[in-house]
Design an enzyme around this catalytic site. Structure first.
Site, PDB file in Angstrom:
ATOM      1  N   HIS A  55      -0.500  10.846  -2.062  1.00 47.13           N
ATOM      2  CA  HIS A  55      -2.027  10.662  -1.503  1.00 47.13           C
ATOM      3  C   HIS A  55      -2.859  11.705  -1.296  1.00 47.13           C
ATOM      4  O   HIS A  55      -4.193  11.902  -1.550  1.00 47.13           O
ATOM      5  CB  HIS A  55      -1.933   9.752  -0.077  1.00 47.13           C
ATOM      6  N   HIS A  93       0.795  -1.226   0.111  1.00 44.19           N
ATOM      7  CA  HIS A  93       0.159   0.022  -0.012  1.00 44.19           C
ATOM      8  C   HIS A  93       0.901   1.369  -0.099  1.00 44.19           C
ATOM      9  O   HIS A  93       1.643   1.615   0.910  1.00 44.19           O
ATOM     10  CB  HIS A  93      -0.830   0.137   1.397  1.00 44.19           C
TER      11      HIS A  93
HETATM   12  O1  G3P Z   1      -6.210   0.782  -1.827  1.00 43.52           O
HETATM   13  C1  G3P Z   1      -7.076   1.364  -1.509  1.00 43.52           C
HETATM   14  C2  G3P Z   1      -6.740   2.540  -0.359  1.00 43.52           C
HETATM   15  O2  G3P Z   1      -5.572   2.976  -0.611  1.00 43.52           O
HETATM   16  C3  G3P Z   1      -7.715   3.508  -0.192  1.00 43.52           C
HETATM   17  O3  G3P Z   1      -7.456   4.572   0.888  1.00 43.52           O
HETATM   18  O4  G3P Z   1      -6.916   6.675   1.734  1.00 43.52           O
HETATM   19  O5  G3P Z   1      -5.355   4.783   1.393  1.00 43.52           O
HETATM   20  O6  G3P Z   1      -5.941   5.968  -0.378  1.00 43.52           O
HETATM   21  P1  G3P Z   1      -6.197   5.623   0.862  1.00 43.52           P
HETATM   22 CA    CA Z   2      -5.046   4.627  -2.232  1.00 40.93          CA
END
Ligand code: G3P
Ligand code: CA
Length: 257
Positions: A62, A21
């Site tokens: 992000h 992630h």
């Molecule tokens: O992969 C999904 C996740 O990344 C969504 O939440 O806020 O971490 O982008 P966020």
């Molecule tokens: Ca994400």
């Protein structure tokens, strides 16, 4: 959901596929080449976030602003690529990452081997069309059509992506939005719910704590591969593995064995 997702069974073969992630963000600054290289070196697929800057480049970050993850301030949409290039996106995480730059999507494609599948999450875009179009073009320029899935909370942006590049895989993110203090998420959440019966994607990516075996069963019967995010605690990882889903997205991909 009457839409028939494309058959991805030959692609999502691991049970589950492990996805880092924002790169390997448990040990490296999120959404940087350091985090992506650490993930791909360890054999993990990658999730990242993109938005457009003032001069139109696709930036991997992000938040809407650079404040949290760089030494700069301001909205990404108000900064030029020349300005963004000067920022340090590593020092906030650790001195050993000082000078780590904010990357463009094409730089990630150049740095990460094609064998590493990438989930590209569309973030903010006021007109909902410019970012999907720019992302589709970047993917196709890099010849990554088969090694990327474009994901978003926002079905309208995914529809624009479909219109720009119908062959690219698309994934719908689903969350409860209850804890979010981001207005954009709340708005997208409502749109998301409204659009549920019109989802035209190839996969559904659920917030892990609202994912149940009956949802997985329903999704599977409809032909949708199921991913869960963002799964970091060992107990949650075990629960997701027991559900038999296709992908688990984690800041700590090394914990998923
Ligand atoms: O992969 C999904 C996740 O990344 C969504 O939440 O806020 O971490 O982008 P966020
Ligand atoms: Ca994400």
């Amino acid at each position: 959901m009457s839409h028939q997702p494309r058959d991805t069974s030959a692609l999502f073969t691991a049970q589950p596929q492990v996805v880092a992630h924002r790169g390997f963000s448990g040990t490296s600054p999120e959404n940087t080449l350091a985090a992506f290289t650490a993930a791909s070196d360890a054999g993990h697929w990658i999730e990242l976030d993109v938005t457009l800057c003032k001069t139109g480049e696709v930036i991997v970050i992000h938040d809407d602003t650079v404040d949290r993850t760089t030494n700069g301030t301001g909205e990404v949409a108000d900064l030029t690529w020349a300005e963004l290039q000067m920022l340090d996106a590593g020092s906030w995480f650790g001195a050993e990452f000082a000078g780590e730059p904010v990357p463009r999507l094409e730089q990630v494609f150049a740095a990460v081997p094609k064998s590493m599948f990438i989930l590209v999450e569309l973030k903010t875009d006021d007109d909902k069309a410019s970012l999907p179009k720019a992302v589709a073009a970047a993917i196709q320029r890099a010849g990554r059509d088969e090694q990327v899935m474009v994901i978003s909370f926002d079905p309208f942006m995914l529809e624009q992506l479909r219109l720009a590049a119908p062959s690219l895989l698309r994934g719908q993110l689903v969350g409860d939005y209850v804890d979010s203090d981001l207005v954009w998420y709340e708005k997208s959440g409502r749109q998301n719910l409204v659009m549920t019966d019109r989802v035209q994607q190839d996969a559904v990516l659920w917030q892990h704590d609202i994912l149940t075996s009956s949802i997985v069963q329903a999704m599977t019967e409809l032909g949708y591969p199921v991913f869960a995010w963002t799964v970091n605690r060992p107990a949650d990882i075990q629960r997701m593995k027991a559900l038999g889903i296709q992908g688990v997205i984690s800041n700590h991909p090394d914990r998923i064995r």
